[in-house]
Design an enzyme around this catalytic site. Structure first.
Site, PDB file in Angstrom:
ATOM      1  N   LYS A   8      15.773  12.918  50.345  1.00 48.27           N
ATOM      2  CA  LYS A   8      15.159  12.602  52.049  1.00 48.27           C
ATOM      3  C   LYS A   8      15.919  13.403  52.802  1.00 48.27           C
ATOM      4  O   LYS A   8      17.118  13.677  52.780  1.00 48.27           O
ATOM      5  CB  LYS A   8      15.076  11.002  52.101  1.00 48.27           C
ATOM      6  CG  LYS A   8      16.592  10.405  52.525  1.00 48.27           C
ATOM      7  CD  LYS A   8      17.095  10.417  53.739  1.00 48.27           C
ATOM      8  CE  LYS A   8      18.450   9.685  53.925  1.00 48.27           C
ATOM      9  NZ  LYS A   8      18.798  10.271  54.968  1.00 48.27           N
ATOM     10  N   PRO A  98      22.209  17.982  46.582  1.00 41.32           N
ATOM     11  CA  PRO A  98      23.788  18.035  46.951  1.00 41.32           C
ATOM     12  C   PRO A  98      24.251  16.666  47.385  1.00 41.32           C
ATOM     13  O   PRO A  98      23.655  15.837  47.727  1.00 41.32           O
ATOM     14  CB  PRO A  98      23.920  18.859  48.132  1.00 41.32           C
ATOM     15  CG  PRO A  98      22.488  19.866  48.044  1.00 41.32           C
ATOM     16  CD  PRO A  98      21.596  19.063  47.377  1.00 41.32           C
ATOM     17  N   ALA A 101      25.661  15.012  51.506  1.00 42.96           N
ATOM     18  CA  ALA A 101      24.719  15.927  52.391  1.00 42.96           C
ATOM     19  C   ALA A 101      23.917  15.004  53.313  1.00 42.96           C
ATOM     20  O   ALA A 101      23.174  15.440  53.901  1.00 42.96           O
ATOM     21  CB  ALA A 101      23.841  16.607  51.335  1.00 42.96           C
ATOM     22  N   GLY A 102      23.866  13.815  53.293  1.00 43.90           N
ATOM     23  CA  GLY A 102      22.927  12.947  53.985  1.00 43.90           C
ATOM     24  C   GLY A 102      21.493  12.832  53.691  1.00 43.90           C
ATOM     25  O   GLY A 102      20.690  12.748  54.293  1.00 43.90           O
ATOM     26  N   GLY A 105      21.053  11.224  47.869  1.00 41.77           N
ATOM     27  CA  GLY A 105      21.025  11.741  46.355  1.00 41.77           C
ATOM     28  C   GLY A 105      21.367  10.415  45.537  1.00 41.77           C
ATOM     29  O   GLY A 105      20.990  10.212  44.621  1.00 41.77           O
ATOM     30  N   GLY A 106      22.373   9.393  45.873  1.00 45.86           N
ATOM     31  CA  GLY A 106      22.784   8.231  45.027  1.00 45.86           C
ATOM     32  C   GLY A 106      21.693   7.603  45.172  1.00 45.86           C
ATOM     33  O   GLY A 106      21.432   6.772  44.282  1.00 45.86           O
ATOM     34  N   SER A 107      21.442   7.025  46.396  1.00 42.57           N
ATOM     35  CA  SER A 107      20.098   5.945  46.553  1.00 42.57           C
ATOM     36  C   SER A 107      18.789   6.346  45.878  1.00 42.57           C
ATOM     37  O   SER A 107      18.284   5.288  45.314  1.00 42.57           O
ATOM     38  CB  SER A 107      19.898   5.712  48.124  1.00 42.57           C
ATOM     39  OG  SER A 107      21.015   5.340  48.744  1.00 42.57           O
ATOM     40  N   THR A 108      18.422   7.745  45.757  1.00 43.44           N
ATOM     41  CA  THR A 108      17.304   8.097  45.259  1.00 43.44           C
ATOM     42  C   THR A 108      17.473   8.014  43.338  1.00 43.44           C
ATOM     43  O   THR A 108      16.661   7.282  42.743  1.00 43.44           O
ATOM     44  CB  THR A 108      16.979   9.299  45.410  1.00 43.44           C
ATOM     45  OG1 THR A 108      15.585   9.499  45.077  1.00 43.44           O
ATOM     46  CG2 THR A 108      17.586  10.363  44.905  1.00 43.44           C
ATOM     47  N   ASP A 134      19.164   2.776  51.683  1.00 43.44           N
ATOM     48  CA  ASP A 134      18.232   3.566  51.520  1.00 43.44           C
ATOM     49  C   ASP A 134      17.424   3.330  50.456  1.00 43.44           C
ATOM     50  O   ASP A 134      16.291   3.985  50.201  1.00 43.44           O
ATOM     51  CB  ASP A 134      18.863   4.989  51.717  1.00 43.44           C
ATOM     52  CG  ASP A 134      19.372   5.478  52.734  1.00 43.44           C
ATOM     53  OD1 ASP A 134      19.261   4.721  53.846  1.00 43.44           O
ATOM     54  OD2 ASP A 134      20.264   6.342  52.889  1.00 43.44           O
TER      55      ASP A 134
END
Length: 287
Positions: A8, A98, A101-102, A105-108, A134
């Site tokens: 996102k 990445p 990166a904001g 990536g972990g939440s998705t 998120d």
């Protein structure tokens, strides 16, 4: 089951206050984009195991834990505990997003694990926000206005199909440090989040005028400034840092211009790719 799960960006991100428990309240417009991790989930008799494939350029800036510290592992643990299940699963993560990166990536990844386990078992979890603020957004994706500490999610008109360049340098940002810097800002310039929502609903081709991120005033990274400058010099309509950093997205009117900009950023030594805004988080590969 195997899925691709989207990153996102924050088209706008503002910090509106701080709660007694130390959490900050936000106003943001979240948008899923076509940059993906690949998640495989296989049910097993017991126990949770997790393996990762991480490109060297990502691992060098932020080592990703491939054990119980990984949020995807925690998602499976929560799923089984909440549903009183004594089975287990194996999770494999192939990173394309990445880290630091904001871009969530972990939440998705956590949302993808919950989605896959839900599809495989017919069950669900009641409070995915326990894993991270998120995570609930990623269970649907698309375009949404997010408020509170991330728990208030209101769908916004579809903003998919917009052409982006996303770029990131080697530097990462500590979220805790970024929020600490926010608290010390004096007279910050707040993004006009509600005007952005109105523009997406009514005049989407002009919405980029209201892109903005308060964290740009709190996080001073030379790479962010250099990437933004390169995007604007190469005909991006807008260039903004996402989340608390450190990736930057630029909006472009056509693919050819975007590809030229991405190539220039790559030649400058940055990770850079062309993608589009997308209407949902998950693409099923194997079911």
């Amino acid at each position: 089951m195997k899925v691709k799960t989207a990153a996102k960006i924050n088209l706008a991100l503002d910090v509106t206050g701080k709660l007694p428990n130390g959490y900050h309240t936000l106003e943001s417009v979240f948008q899923t984009v076509g940059l993906y991790d690949e998640i495989s989930v296989e049910l097993t008799d017991k126990g949770i195991s997790l393996t990762c494939e991480v490109p060297e350029e990502f691992a060098a800036s932020d080592p990703i834990p491939c054990d119980e510290r990984n949020i995807a592992y925690k998602a499976a643990k929560l799923f089984f505990e909440e549903n009183g299940m004594d089975c287990g699963c194996h999770i494999h993560i192939k990173k394309g997003i990445p880290s630091q990166a904001g871009m969530g990536g972990g939440s998705t990844d956590a949302a993808a694990v919950l989605y896959c386990l839900g599809e495989l078992t017919g069950k669900s979890v009641s409070r995915p926000e326990k894993l991270g603020a998120d995570v609930p957004f990623f269970l649907t994706g698309g375009t949404a206005c997010v408020e509170g500490i991330g728990e208030i999610i209101k769908p916004v008109a579809d903003y998919s199909g917009r052409i982006l360049v996303i770029a990131k340098g080697k530097e990462g940002v500590s979220t805790a440090q970024a929020y600490g810097n926010i608290d010390s800002l004096s007279a910050p310039n707040h993004p006009e989040t509600h005007k952005l929502v109105e523009a997406i609903e009514s005049f989407p081709d002009t919405a980029y005028r209201y892109f903005g991120n308060l964290f740009e005033q709190a996080v001073e990274l030379a790479e962010v400034g250099d990437i933004k400058a390169a995007m604007l010099e190469n005909d991006s309509l807008s260039a903004v840092m996402t989340g608390s950093g450190s990736a930057v997205f630029g909006l472009f009117s056509d693919c050819g211009t975007a590809e030229k900009c991405a190539e220039k950023l790559q030649n400058m030594g940055y990770f850079a790719c062309v993608c589009e805004t997308v209407p949902e988080s998950f693409i099923i590969i194997e079911n």
